[in-house]
Design a protein around this motif. Structure first.
Motif, short mmCIF file in Angstrom:
data_model
loop_
_atom_site.label_atom_id
_atom_site.label_comp_id
_atom_site.label_asym_id
_atom_site.label_seq_id
_atom_site.Cartn_x
_atom_site.Cartn_y
_atom_site.Cartn_z
N ARG A 59 -15.29 39.56 42.77
CA ARG A 59 -15.15 38.06 42.75
C ARG A 59 -13.86 38.85 43.94
O ARG A 59 -12.77 39.66 43.60
N SER B 294 -22.02 36.43 39.03
CA SER B 294 -22.31 35.72 38.62
C SER B 294 -21.96 36.05 36.67
O SER B 294 -21.69 34.49 36.04
N LYS C 132 -12.57 30.65 45.76
CA LYS C 132 -14.15 29.49 46.17
C LYS C 132 -14.29 29.60 47.91
O LYS C 132 -13.69 28.63 48.85
N ALA D 274 -16.37 35.91 50.87
CA ALA D 274 -16.83 34.94 49.37
C ALA D 274 -17.44 34.18 49.59
O ALA D 274 -17.84 34.16 47.97
N ARG D 275 -18.37 34.16 49.54
CA ARG D 275 -20.04 33.50 50.11
C ARG D 275 -20.70 35.01 49.76
O ARG D 275 -21.11 34.93 48.23
N GLU E 250 -19.30 35.13 45.61
CA GLU E 250 -19.87 34.69 44.87
C GLU E 250 -21.67 34.88 44.60
O GLU E 250 -21.94 34.27 43.43
N ASP F 245 -8.50 28.78 39.29
CA ASP F 245 -9.07 28.00 40.03
C ASP F 245 -7.74 28.06 40.92
O ASP F 245 -8.09 26.76 42.12
#
Length: 132
Positions: free
Chosen positions: A100, A22, A121, A14-15, A18, A33
């Motif tokens: 993503r 962008s 997230k 996930a990191r 992210e 979300d």
């Protein structure tokens, strides 16, 4: 069966996702979300399954939920706790266009089937042990 991803691996993925994702992407057309019924407009061919949060055990995963504070199943700030329902039944999808990550599972009721999806997230991933 897809590769099992534990909480630490999911957090790492996930990191990384992210950090590289962008720009806007068609996968973001509908806000995901929190858990949502999979939008009909979502093109599944845009995604690839990269793993699963379902263990390879032959034991039925728990239906217990981890919802601290005032969070609910539908909350956008509900933690992503891979050992708890519904996360313990999820596939992890990656958007082929932007990278993503999304969680995907099928909710089955007495008279319906609902394909659900939620964006991953990193700040919400929690490695919470199951309560005995």
């Amino acid at each position: 069966m897809a590769q099992y991803l534990n909480a630490a691996t999911l957090l790492e993925l996930a990191r990384a996702a992210e950090a590289r994702a962008s720009a806007p992407c068609p996968c973001m057309k509908t806000p995901l979300d929190g858990w949502q019924s999979q939008p009909l407009s979502l093109d599944e061919t845009q995604f690839g399954e990269i793993g699963t949060l379902s263990t390879e055990d032959y034991i039925e995963p728990t239906f217990s939920e981890y919802l601290p504070g005032k969070t609910t199943y539908w909350s956008v700030d509900a933690p992503i706790a891979p050992r708890y329902f519904p996360y313990n039944r999820c596939a992890v999808w990656e958007c082929k266009l932007c990278g993503r990550l999304y969680l995907h599972y099928t909710e089955g009721g007495g008279y319906f089937v609902d394909r659900r999806i939620r964006a991953v997230k990193a700040g919400l991933v929690e490695d919470v042990p199951l309560e005995s």
